[in-house]
Write an enzyme that holds these catalytic residues in place. Structure first.
Site, PDB file in Angstrom:
ATOM      1  N   HIS A  71      17.913 -27.612  13.217  1.00  0.00           N
ATOM      2  CA  HIS A  71      19.235 -27.052  13.542  1.00  0.00           C
ATOM      3  C   HIS A  71      19.032 -25.800  14.392  1.00  0.00           C
ATOM      4  O   HIS A  71      18.866 -24.696  13.876  1.00  0.00           O
ATOM      5  CB  HIS A  71      20.001 -26.735  12.252  1.00  0.00           C
TER       6      HIS A  71
ATOM      7  N   HIS B  78      20.363 -24.087  18.090  1.00  0.00           N
ATOM      8  CA  HIS B  78      21.252 -24.129  19.261  1.00  0.00           C
ATOM      9  C   HIS B  78      20.567 -23.497  20.467  1.00  0.00           C
ATOM     10  O   HIS B  78      20.074 -22.366  20.383  1.00  0.00           O
ATOM     11  CB  HIS B  78      22.550 -23.366  18.974  1.00  0.00           C
TER      12      HIS B  78
ATOM     13  N   ASP C  70      21.930 -22.372  23.367  1.00  0.00           N
ATOM     14  CA  ASP C  70      22.582 -21.180  23.936  1.00  0.00           C
ATOM     15  C   ASP C  70      22.402 -19.946  23.055  1.00  0.00           C
ATOM     16  O   ASP C  70      22.433 -18.821  23.556  1.00  0.00           O
ATOM     17  CB  ASP C  70      24.070 -21.441  24.235  1.00  0.00           C
TER      18      ASP C  70
ATOM     19  N   GLY D 199      31.516 -25.496  16.409  1.00  0.00           N
ATOM     20  CA  GLY D 199      32.671 -24.658  16.752  1.00  0.00           C
ATOM     21  C   GLY D 199      33.357 -24.104  15.520  1.00  0.00           C
ATOM     22  O   GLY D 199      32.791 -24.106  14.425  1.00  0.00           O
TER      23      GLY D 199
ATOM     24  N   HIS E 136      28.605 -29.899  11.460  1.00  0.00           N
ATOM     25  CA  HIS E 136      28.664 -28.562  10.855  1.00  0.00           C
ATOM     26  C   HIS E 136      29.794 -28.599   9.823  1.00  0.00           C
ATOM     27  O   HIS E 136      30.960 -28.793  10.193  1.00  0.00           O
ATOM     28  CB  HIS E 136      29.041 -27.505  11.893  1.00  0.00           C
TER      29      HIS E 136
ATOM     30  N   GLU F 297      30.587 -24.393   5.992  1.00  0.00           N
ATOM     31  CA  GLU F 297      30.093 -23.084   6.430  1.00  0.00           C
ATOM     32  C   GLU F 297      31.290 -22.125   6.423  1.00  0.00           C
ATOM     33  O   GLU F 297      31.429 -21.295   5.532  1.00  0.00           O
ATOM     34  CB  GLU F 297      29.463 -23.202   7.825  1.00  0.00           C
TER      35      GLU F 297
ATOM     36  N   ASP G 256      19.119 -21.984  13.326  1.00  0.00           N
ATOM     37  CA  ASP G 256      20.459 -21.956  13.921  1.00  0.00           C
ATOM     38  C   ASP G 256      20.412 -21.333  15.319  1.00  0.00           C
ATOM     39  O   ASP G 256      20.590 -22.033  16.301  1.00  0.00           O
ATOM     40  CB  ASP G 256      21.462 -21.212  13.035  1.00  0.00           C
TER      41      ASP G 256
HETATM   42 ZN   LIG Z   1      24.861 -24.453  14.026  1.00  0.00          ZN
END
Ligand SMILES: [Zn+2]
Length: 317
Positions: free
Chosen positions: A5, A7, A9, A156, A183, A186, A263
């Site tokens: 997991h 990302h 960006d 998102g 996701h 959370e 993450d």
């Molecule tokens: Zn994430």
């Protein structure tokens, strides 16, 4: 070590940010770090997500995506990773009017020559009026599945756009044979996780709030659905109030297939080794978590067997 997991960006190096800004004649804010790292006073997921604005501004061409993927893989290799699944949302990279497919091809070019196995997960986005963009992301995931892309995701603002709104999208993903993670649990509660597994999610991103629904926890346990947990990020977005309250060890002891991931290495200022340290994991627990990560990976069984053989010395490169 394995990161499932991660990302793109949220994980750009400072050096790459400076280089991309120079190439694109973009002036970076000074000081830079508050724009790309979550503040210790971060209040919630929505505030955390603002740290992605600047990285996204710099990642609007296929070439920028190629450089970002290649740079991240180089750093992961130096950190000793055995396998990684890097995720991003092609639809967030079309501000300069490149098509999602061109953006994806840039990212795929960045995988070339990777010194260890790496695959891409394509994120659909929670949001308004982006149904067509999500459908296009699904189409790309189906077309490129097994060719550098391994799955679909939904990312998102979970607290604003509930998982139940995406039933049609994931029905289409199932139809197309594209595996997916979502996701969930959370910023929203266990009902979000329940929806995700009802859609057929192979894994759950985070799942921190699963403990609020013991019956659901038993179901996830029985169905062996892996959770992709990201401790530092979960603390920053206030999915948990403190490290002492973090449910990972409890989940592990209950037998859930939990995994530890980063993450966002830059936004959360972390690495996989740091996440292990934060939780004071024992070698035995690390072994167990890595074994879960291999089980949860979107990989053919033959590759999983190769990774299993490395478990004898889990912290070795
Ligand atoms: Zn994430």
């Amino acid at each position: 070590m394995i990161d499932l997991h991660l990302h793109l960006d949220g994980s750009l190096s400072i050096g790459l940010i400076e280089s991309l800004a120079k190439q694109q004649h973009i002036t970076l804010p000074e000081p830079l770090l508050p724009s790309i790292q979550a503040s210790p006073r971060c209040q919630d997921l929505n505030e955390y997500l603002r740290c992605f604005d600047l990285p996204l501004l710099l990642l609007q061409t296929p070439e920028a995506l190629r450089q970002a993927v290649s740079d991240l893989i180089r750093r992961l290799d130096a950190a000793g990773l055995w396998y990684a699944e890097i995720r991003f949302a092609p639809q967030l990279h079309t501000q300069k009017h490149y098509r999602q497919e061109e953006i994806l091809q840039g990212a795929l070019a960045g995988l070339a020559g990777a010194p260890f196995p790496v695959q891409l997960i394509l994120c659909c986005m929670r949001g308004d009026q982006n149904e067509a963009a999500n459908q296009e992301t699904l189409r790309l995931a189906a077309d490129y599945l097994g060719k550098g892309v391994c799955a679909l995701d939904l990312a998102g603002a979970e607290g604003i756009f509930p998982t139940c709104q995406y039933a049609d999208l994931f029905a289409a993903a199932r139809e197309a044979g594209v595996p997916f993670t979502i996701h969930a649990g959370e910023a929203a509660g266990p009902e979000s996780i329940r929806e995700a597994i009802r859609f057929g999610a192979s894994r759950i991103g985070h799942g921190v709030r699963l403990r609020e629904d013991p019956a659901l926890l038993d179901e996830i346990l029985a169905r062996e659905i892996p959770l992709e947990m990201c401790p530092t990020s979960n603390l920053q977005t206030r999915a948990v109030s403190s490290l002492a309250d973090y449910p990972l060890r409890d989940y592990l002891q209950k037998g859930l297939c939990v995994t530890v991931n980063t993450d966002n290495m830059t936004v959360s200022q972390t690495s996989l080794a740091q996440e292990y340290q934060l939780l004071s994991l024992t070698p035995c627990e690390i072994h167990q978590l890595l074994s879960h990560s291999i089980r949860a990976a979107f990989l053919p069984e033959a590759v999983k067997s190769t990774l299993q053989s490395r478990l004898k010395n889990p912290l070795e490169k």
